[in-house]
Design a protein around this motif. Sequence first.
Motif, PDB file in Angstrom:
ATOM      1  N   LYS A 125       0.796  -1.222   0.000  1.00 14.06           N
ATOM      2  CA  LYS A 125       0.000   0.000   0.000  1.00 14.06           C
ATOM      3  C   LYS A 125       0.831   1.276   0.000  1.00 14.06           C
ATOM      4  O   LYS A 125       0.288   2.371  -0.183  1.00 14.06           O
ATOM      5  N   THR A 126       2.146   1.173   0.243  1.00 13.31           N
ATOM      6  CA  THR A 126       2.988   2.367   0.265  1.00 13.31           C
ATOM      7  C   THR A 126       4.163   2.197  -0.695  1.00 13.31           C
ATOM      8  O   THR A 126       4.399   1.110  -1.231  1.00 13.31           O
ATOM      9  N   ASP A 127       4.900   3.289  -0.880  1.00 18.03           N
ATOM     10  CA  ASP A 127       6.058   3.275  -1.773  1.00 18.03           C
ATOM     11  C   ASP A 127       7.374   3.153  -1.004  1.00 18.03           C
ATOM     12  O   ASP A 127       8.430   3.536  -1.508  1.00 18.03           O
ATOM     13  N   SER A 128       7.327   2.611   0.203  1.00 18.78           N
ATOM     14  CA  SER A 128       8.545   2.531   1.007  1.00 18.78           C
ATOM     15  C   SER A 128       9.559   1.550   0.427  1.00 18.78           C
ATOM     16  O   SER A 128      10.733   1.583   0.792  1.00 18.78           O
ATOM     17  N   MET A 129       9.096   0.666  -0.483  1.00 17.39           N
ATOM     18  CA  MET A 129      10.011  -0.310  -1.085  1.00 17.39           C
ATOM     19  C   MET A 129      10.232  -0.040  -2.566  1.00 17.39           C
ATOM     20  O   MET A 129      10.594  -0.940  -3.323  1.00 17.39           O
ATOM     21  N   GLN A 130      10.017   1.199  -2.999  1.00 16.85           N
ATOM     22  CA  GLN A 130      10.338   1.593  -4.372  1.00 16.85           C
ATOM     23  C   GLN A 130      11.834   1.427  -4.614  1.00 16.85           C
ATOM     24  O   GLN A 130      12.636   1.640  -3.704  1.00 16.85           O
ATOM     25  N   PRO A 131      12.268   1.093  -5.829  1.00 16.42           N
ATOM     26  CA  PRO A 131      11.467   0.756  -7.020  1.00 16.42           C
ATOM     27  C   PRO A 131      11.168  -0.740  -7.139  1.00 16.42           C
ATOM     28  O   PRO A 131      10.459  -1.161  -8.033  1.00 16.42           O
ATOM     29  N   HIS A 132      11.732  -1.540  -6.225  1.00 11.54           N
ATOM     30  CA  HIS A 132      11.567  -2.988  -6.336  1.00 11.54           C
ATOM     31  C   HIS A 132      10.120  -3.414  -6.146  1.00 11.54           C
ATOM     32  O   HIS A 132       9.646  -4.337  -6.813  1.00 11.54           O
ATOM     33  N   MET A 133       9.414  -2.723  -5.252  1.00 14.54           N
ATOM     34  CA  MET A 133       8.069  -3.155  -4.907  1.00 14.54           C
ATOM     35  C   MET A 133       7.173  -1.928  -4.758  1.00 14.54           C
ATOM     36  O   MET A 133       6.905  -1.483  -3.640  1.00 14.54           O
ATOM     37  N   PRO A 134       6.703  -1.358  -5.871  1.00 13.05           N
ATOM     38  CA  PRO A 134       5.879  -0.140  -5.798  1.00 13.05           C
ATOM     39  C   PRO A 134       4.505  -0.418  -5.202  1.00 13.05           C
ATOM     40  O   PRO A 134       4.056  -1.564  -5.133  1.00 13.05           O
ATOM     41  N   ALA A 135       3.860   0.653  -4.770  1.00 16.52           N
ATOM     42  CA  ALA A 135       2.509   0.534  -4.232  1.00 16.52           C
ATOM     43  C   ALA A 135       1.580  -0.075  -5.279  1.00 16.52           C
ATOM     44  O   ALA A 135       1.671   0.241  -6.460  1.00 16.52           O
ATOM     45  N   GLY A 136       0.687  -0.960  -4.822  1.00 19.14           N
ATOM     46  CA  GLY A 136      -0.213  -1.649  -5.734  1.00 19.14           C
ATOM     47  C   GLY A 136       0.295  -3.010  -6.162  1.00 19.14           C
ATOM     48  O   GLY A 136      -0.406  -3.732  -6.883  1.00 19.14           O
ATOM     49  N   SER A 137       1.494  -3.378  -5.721  1.00 20.48           N
ATOM     50  CA  SER A 137       2.029  -4.700  -6.062  1.00 20.48           C
ATOM     51  C   SER A 137       1.397  -5.766  -5.172  1.00 20.48           C
ATOM     52  O   SER A 137       0.865  -5.476  -4.096  1.00 20.48           O
ATOM     53  N   LEU A 138       1.470  -6.987  -5.633  1.00 22.75           N
ATOM     54  CA  LEU A 138       1.001  -8.125  -4.846  1.00 22.75           C
ATOM     55  C   LEU A 138       2.214  -8.970  -4.478  1.00 22.75           C
ATOM     56  O   LEU A 138       2.944  -9.445  -5.351  1.00 22.75           O
ATOM     57  N   MET A 139       2.422  -9.153  -3.177  1.00 24.24           N
ATOM     58  CA  MET A 139       3.531  -9.972  -2.702  1.00 24.24           C
ATOM     59  C   MET A 139       3.011 -11.332  -2.252  1.00 24.24           C
ATOM     60  O   MET A 139       2.016 -11.425  -1.538  1.00 24.24           O
ATOM     61  N   VAL A 140       3.701 -12.356  -2.688  1.00 27.08           N
ATOM     62  CA  VAL A 140       3.447 -13.707  -2.198  1.00 27.08           C
ATOM     63  C   VAL A 140       4.573 -14.043  -1.233  1.00 27.08           C
ATOM     64  O   VAL A 140       5.752 -13.966  -1.598  1.00 27.08           O
ATOM     65  N   PHE A 141       4.231 -14.390  -0.003  1.00 29.56           N
ATOM     66  CA  PHE A 141       5.252 -14.708   0.992  1.00 29.56           C
ATOM     67  C   PHE A 141       4.976 -16.068   1.630  1.00 29.56           C
ATOM     68  O   PHE A 141       3.858 -16.584   1.569  1.00 29.56           O
ATOM     69  N   LYS A 142       6.000 -16.630   2.214  1.00 32.76           N
ATOM     70  CA  LYS A 142       5.892 -17.911   2.903  1.00 32.76           C
ATOM     71  C   LYS A 142       6.360 -17.750   4.343  1.00 32.76           C
ATOM     72  O   LYS A 142       7.122 -16.830   4.666  1.00 32.76           O
ATOM     73  N   THR A 143       5.896 -18.614   5.213  1.00 34.37           N
ATOM     74  CA  THR A 143       6.343 -18.570   6.594  1.00 34.37           C
ATOM     75  C   THR A 143       7.833 -18.856   6.665  1.00 34.37           C
ATOM     76  O   THR A 143       8.370 -19.631   5.861  1.00 34.37           O
ATOM     77  N   ALA A 144       8.500 -18.229   7.606  1.00 33.80           N
ATOM     78  CA  ALA A 144       9.950 -18.388   7.719  1.00 33.80           C
ATOM     79  C   ALA A 144      10.362 -18.352   9.177  1.00 33.80           C
ATOM     80  O   ALA A 144       9.757 -17.642   9.997  1.00 33.80           O
ATOM     81  N   ASN A 145      11.395 -19.116   9.483  1.00 34.88           N
ATOM     82  CA  ASN A 145      11.995 -19.088  10.810  1.00 34.88           C
ATOM     83  C   ASN A 145      13.001 -17.950  10.864  1.00 34.88           C
ATOM     84  O   ASN A 145      13.748 -17.735   9.910  1.00 34.88           O
ATOM     85  N   ILE A 146      13.027 -17.229  11.959  1.00 33.58           N
ATOM     86  CA  ILE A 146      13.892 -16.051  12.024  1.00 33.58           C
ATOM     87  C   ILE A 146      15.363 -16.413  11.882  1.00 33.58           C
ATOM     88  O   ILE A 146      16.175 -15.620  11.403  1.00 33.58           O
ATOM     89  N   GLN A 147      15.752 -17.645  12.268  1.00 29.34           N
ATOM     90  CA  GLN A 147      17.138 -18.069  12.118  1.00 29.34           C
ATOM     91  C   GLN A 147      17.534 -18.253  10.657  1.00 29.34           C
ATOM     92  O   GLN A 147      18.726 -18.216  10.331  1.00 29.34           O
ATOM     93  N   SER A 148      16.543 -18.472   9.785  1.00 30.26           N
ATOM     94  CA  SER A 148      16.840 -18.707   8.372  1.00 30.26           C
ATOM     95  C   SER A 148      16.830 -17.430   7.546  1.00 30.26           C
ATOM     96  O   SER A 148      17.188 -17.449   6.373  1.00 30.26           O
ATOM     97  N   VAL A 149      16.423 -16.320   8.147  1.00 28.96           N
ATOM     98  CA  VAL A 149      16.370 -15.053   7.431  1.00 28.96           C
ATOM     99  C   VAL A 149      17.768 -14.442   7.372  1.00 28.96           C
ATOM    100  O   VAL A 149      18.532 -14.487   8.347  1.00 28.96           O
ATOM    101  N   PHE A 150      18.110 -13.844   6.237  1.00 29.46           N
ATOM    102  CA  PHE A 150      19.445 -13.280   6.043  1.00 29.46           C
ATOM    103  C   PHE A 150      19.332 -11.848   5.513  1.00 29.46           C
ATOM    104  O   PHE A 150      18.305 -11.469   4.922  1.00 29.46           O
ATOM    105  N   PRO A 151      20.363 -11.029   5.700  1.00 34.04           N
ATOM    106  CA  PRO A 151      20.340  -9.650   5.190  1.00 34.04           C
ATOM    107  C   PRO A 151      20.136  -9.605   3.678  1.00 34.04           C
ATOM    108  O   PRO A 151      20.682 -10.411   2.936  1.00 34.04           O
ATOM    109  N   GLY A 152      19.344  -8.650   3.246  1.00 38.09           N
ATOM    110  CA  GLY A 152      19.002  -8.514   1.833  1.00 38.09           C
ATOM    111  C   GLY A 152      17.655  -9.119   1.498  1.00 38.09           C
ATOM    112  O   GLY A 152      17.081  -8.814   0.445  1.00 38.09           O
ATOM    113  N   GLN A 153      17.133  -9.932   2.389  1.00 39.32           N
ATOM    114  CA  GLN A 153      15.848 -10.576   2.143  1.00 39.32           C
ATOM    115  C   GLN A 153      14.710  -9.660   2.583  1.00 39.32           C
ATOM    116  O   GLN A 153      14.836  -8.910   3.555  1.00 39.32           O
TER     117      GLN A 153
END
Length: 204
Positions: free
Chosen positions: A51-79
């Motif tokens: 709903k916002t442009d905080s992730m421009q230009p990779h993810m502009p407002a109005g985009s649809l994101m598909v996400f999956k559940t994740a364990n915090i230990q498996s998350v890495f910088p840049g993701q």
Amino acid sequence: MIRLMASARDRVRRGTLLDKALCAATITLVGVFLIGFTYIACGRAGLLIVKTDSMQPHMPAGSLMVFKTANIQSVFPGQIVVYRDGRSPNVLISHRVIGTSIDNGSVYLRTKGDSNNHTDEVLVDERRLVGAAVFVIPGVGRALAFARTPIGMLVLNTMLVLLVLLILVDKIRANERVRVVAAYAEGEQLHPRSMADRRAAELG
């Protein structure tokens, strides 16, 4: 007559191929929908309308994101991750992880919007983490949001009705073509001499 029968057979063949293509496309769409619905219903995946442009230009407002559940230990910088707002738990935020830290054995994520000047004030812990982005489709979120409005529902239902009518009309035309070919074939069997005379006349 031979030309007419050949033309009719060609139309039947094309109609059959079209029916098969429509059937295959319908089955594929239903299969994709069922797989996606199963994952979402089981809590393994989710959809988020940006709903916002905080992730421009990779993810502009109005985009649809598909996400999956994740364990915090498996998350890495840049993701890109999805997490709950600390002040409003019902609000979901999608920002990029720029770093991680460990405090008393617990992992925390430092996040930031790509177009924001500053990092997010509050670190994300495992309780607030919802999932990690799989892929983003620009513009689809806006269309999905419109489809959830009364006018959007009306437009969607109208399109579905028109699609069903087109399939029915094509099916009726295919049956008519089959009937015509069968009638030609039956006429050739019942009147072979007259058919032979017509063929001779066409050739001669």
